[in-house]
Design a protein around this motif. Structure first.
Motif, PDB file in Angstrom:
ATOM      1  N   SER A  46       0.868  -1.176   0.000  1.00  0.00           N
ATOM      2  CA  SER A  46       0.000   0.000   0.000  1.00  0.00           C
ATOM      3  C   SER A  46       0.912   1.236   0.000  1.00  0.00           C
ATOM      4  O   SER A  46       2.076   1.162   0.414  1.00  0.00           O
ATOM      5  CB  SER A  46      -0.889   0.017   1.244  1.00  0.00           C
ATOM      6  OG  SER A  46      -0.097   0.259   2.400  1.00  0.00           O
ATOM      7  N   ALA A  47       0.377   2.359  -0.448  1.00  0.00           N
ATOM      8  CA  ALA A  47       1.170   3.589  -0.434  1.00  0.00           C
ATOM      9  C   ALA A  47       1.541   3.966   1.001  1.00  0.00           C
ATOM     10  O   ALA A  47       2.646   4.461   1.253  1.00  0.00           O
ATOM     11  CB  ALA A  47       0.415   4.719  -1.119  1.00  0.00           C
ATOM     12  N   GLN A  51       5.314   4.258   2.000  1.00  0.00           N
ATOM     13  CA  GLN A  51       5.876   5.540   2.436  1.00  0.00           C
ATOM     14  C   GLN A  51       6.572   5.395   3.777  1.00  0.00           C
ATOM     15  O   GLN A  51       7.604   6.026   4.021  1.00  0.00           O
ATOM     16  CB  GLN A  51       4.799   6.625   2.493  1.00  0.00           C
ATOM     17  CG  GLN A  51       5.354   8.015   2.710  1.00  0.00           C
ATOM     18  CD  GLN A  51       6.326   8.439   1.624  1.00  0.00           C
ATOM     19  OE1 GLN A  51       6.022   8.386   0.444  1.00  0.00           O
ATOM     20  NE2 GLN A  51       7.524   8.853   2.028  1.00  0.00           N
ATOM     21  N   GLY A  64       5.130   4.715  -7.636  1.00  0.00           N
ATOM     22  CA  GLY A  64       3.829   4.880  -7.005  1.00  0.00           C
ATOM     23  C   GLY A  64       2.765   4.878  -8.089  1.00  0.00           C
ATOM     24  O   GLY A  64       2.972   5.443  -9.160  1.00  0.00           O
ATOM     25  N   LYS A  68      -0.684   2.383  -4.529  1.00  0.00           N
ATOM     26  CA  LYS A  68       0.276   1.295  -4.295  1.00  0.00           C
ATOM     27  C   LYS A  68       1.696   1.817  -4.532  1.00  0.00           C
ATOM     28  O   LYS A  68       1.907   2.750  -5.305  1.00  0.00           O
ATOM     29  CB  LYS A  68       0.043   0.122  -5.257  1.00  0.00           C
ATOM     30  CG  LYS A  68      -1.337  -0.477  -5.201  1.00  0.00           C
ATOM     31  CD  LYS A  68      -1.472  -1.402  -4.051  1.00  0.00           C
ATOM     32  CE  LYS A  68      -2.831  -2.107  -4.120  1.00  0.00           C
ATOM     33  NZ  LYS A  68      -3.186  -2.685  -2.878  1.00  0.00           N
ATOM     34  N   TYR A  69       2.646   1.197  -3.868  1.00  0.00           N
ATOM     35  CA  TYR A  69       4.064   1.418  -4.146  1.00  0.00           C
ATOM     36  C   TYR A  69       4.628   0.107  -4.684  1.00  0.00           C
ATOM     37  O   TYR A  69       4.233  -0.979  -4.233  1.00  0.00           O
ATOM     38  CB  TYR A  69       4.826   1.788  -2.874  1.00  0.00           C
ATOM     39  CG  TYR A  69       4.815   3.256  -2.519  1.00  0.00           C
ATOM     40  CD1 TYR A  69       3.871   4.154  -3.027  1.00  0.00           C
ATOM     41  CD2 TYR A  69       5.758   3.752  -1.632  1.00  0.00           C
ATOM     42  CE1 TYR A  69       3.880   5.487  -2.671  1.00  0.00           C
ATOM     43  CE2 TYR A  69       5.771   5.093  -1.265  1.00  0.00           C
ATOM     44  CZ  TYR A  69       4.828   5.952  -1.789  1.00  0.00           C
ATOM     45  OH  TYR A  69       4.846   7.275  -1.428  1.00  0.00           O
ATOM     46  N   VAL A 112       8.486   7.458  -6.887  1.00  0.00           N
ATOM     47  CA  VAL A 112       8.663   7.902  -5.511  1.00  0.00           C
ATOM     48  C   VAL A 112      10.156   8.128  -5.316  1.00  0.00           C
ATOM     49  O   VAL A 112      10.585   9.151  -4.770  1.00  0.00           O
ATOM     50  CB  VAL A 112       8.131   6.848  -4.515  1.00  0.00           C
ATOM     51  CG1 VAL A 112       8.390   7.275  -3.077  1.00  0.00           C
ATOM     52  CG2 VAL A 112       6.653   6.576  -4.760  1.00  0.00           C
TER      53      VAL A 112
END
Length: 138
Positions: A46-47, A51, A64, A68-69, A112
């Protein structure tokens, strides 16, 4: 006169089976659709968790997209990944959208942490530890 290609662009272009096709898409659409597992694997989070991992100091190319990442990791990561809730290791049966290296904010896919062109990937051990910590905090 040919357009100069940055090291990061070249690194992405080389991840495609057809570099000429990739070069064209990257230059004209600022995006590529690449098979995971050819040049790197990817860990999807998940973002929020992603993060947290970035804030904890995880370095290396990270995309990103839509909450989502995607951390780009070595191709052997699928074989060595230890499962964590909310994180999935993707191998060569997956594809991902990868933006031009200069795209560092949404909308759409963005970096990102952009690739530097050296080929350095995210350290899987550091990522795993940061995601375990993030999962316990979340």
């Amino acid at each position: 006169m040919p357009i100069a290609t940055s090291a990061a662009e070249q690194w992405l272009i080389e991840a495609d089976d057809d570099p000429d096709h990739a070069r064209l898409w990257l230059r004209q659409a600022n995006i590529l659709f690449l098979q995971v597992g050819r040049k790197w694997g990817a860990v999807q989070t998940s973002a929020t968790a992603g993060q947290e991992a970035v804030n904890a100091g995880v370095q290396g190319p990270t995309v990103g997209n839509e909450g989502k990442y995607y951390f780009l990791v070595s191709t052997d990561a699928v074989a060595t990944w230890q499962p964590i809730q909310g994180a999935t290791c993707l191998g060569n049966d997956h594809w991902m959208t990868v933006p031009h290296p200069v795209i560092t904010s949404p909308p759409g896919p963005y970096w990102v942490i952009p690739p530097d062109g050296s080929g350095q990937l995210v350290d899987l051990t550091a990522l795993h530890a940061a995601l375990v910590e993030a999962a316990s905090a979340l």
